[in-house]
Motif scaffolding. Structure first.
Motif, PDB file in Angstrom:
ATOM      1  N   GLN A 111    -112.562  21.757 109.982  1.00 39.81           N
ATOM      2  CA  GLN A 111    -111.558  22.795 110.200  1.00 39.81           C
ATOM      3  C   GLN A 111    -111.994  24.150 109.646  1.00 39.81           C
ATOM      4  O   GLN A 111    -111.783  25.185 110.280  1.00 39.81           O
ATOM      5  CB  GLN A 111    -110.217  22.374 109.581  1.00 39.81           C
ATOM      6  N   TRP A 112    -112.606  24.161 108.447  1.00 38.14           N
ATOM      7  CA  TRP A 112    -113.041  25.419 107.869  1.00 38.14           C
ATOM      8  C   TRP A 112    -114.143  26.065 108.696  1.00 38.14           C
ATOM      9  O   TRP A 112    -114.122  27.288 108.908  1.00 38.14           O
ATOM     10  CB  TRP A 112    -113.546  25.213 106.431  1.00 38.14           C
ATOM     11  N   LYS A 114    -114.646  25.600 111.886  1.00 44.09           N
ATOM     12  CA  LYS A 114    -113.994  26.024 113.139  1.00 44.09           C
ATOM     13  C   LYS A 114    -113.254  27.351 112.933  1.00 44.09           C
ATOM     14  O   LYS A 114    -113.355  28.257 113.766  1.00 44.09           O
ATOM     15  CB  LYS A 114    -113.026  24.925 113.570  1.00 44.09           C
ATOM     16  N   LYS A 115    -112.550  27.483 111.824  1.00 40.60           N
ATOM     17  CA  LYS A 115    -111.819  28.727 111.530  1.00 40.60           C
ATOM     18  C   LYS A 115    -112.755  29.889 111.266  1.00 40.60           C
ATOM     19  O   LYS A 115    -112.488  31.018 111.639  1.00 40.60           O
ATOM     20  CB  LYS A 115    -110.877  28.523 110.345  1.00 40.60           C
ATOM     21  N   TYR A 116    -113.881  29.603 110.604  1.00 41.01           N
ATOM     22  CA  TYR A 116    -114.840  30.646 110.276  1.00 41.01           C
ATOM     23  C   TYR A 116    -115.446  31.209 111.560  1.00 41.01           C
ATOM     24  O   TYR A 116    -115.592  32.373 111.760  1.00 41.01           O
ATOM     25  CB  TYR A 116    -115.935  30.119 109.367  1.00 41.01           C
TER      26      TYR A 116
END
Length: 116
Positions: A111-112, A114-116
């Motif tokens: 998730q991190w 992907k968000k980055y």
């Protein structure tokens, strides 16, 4: 047509198949419906339960015991999350190895990044 056949026994799936199916889904390359067809899973609901279990603090366990599919999560600082994202990107998005190295769950790493 095969899905309409009456089953006389409960299907069982190997831990390896479950993990491959979940990781394929988390990679974003396949939809849940595609994975149900690819791995001959009984239903999309079954796959969803594997995904939920994979992302929870519990893990898939072979009936006879064995290695866990993932480790329990832990609290991370903002700076540590940034370091984890950079490490994961530097290692060709190997979420599993990154999660193991930093002793966190697979899903937050995914998730991190992907968000980055």
């Amino acid at each position: 047509m095969d899905g309409l056949e009456i089953r006389t026994h409960k299907r069982s799936y190997s831990i390896e198949l479950k993990i491959r199916a979940v990781q394929d889904y988390l990679s974003g390359e396949y939809s849940q419906y595609e994975l149900v067809d690819k791995y001959k899973i009984a239903s999309r609901t079954q796959l969803q339960s594997w995904i939920a279990k994979y992302n929870s603090p519990s893990s898939f366990k072979p009936v006879g015991g064995g290695a866990k599919a993932m480790t329990k999560g832990r609290y991370t600082t903002w700076q540590e999350r940034i370091d984890i994202v950079f490490h994961c990107l530097a290692h060709k998005r190997d979420y599993g190895k990154t999660a193991a190295q930093f002793k966190i769950s697979y899903n937050p790493v995914y998730q991190w990044v992907k968000k980055y």
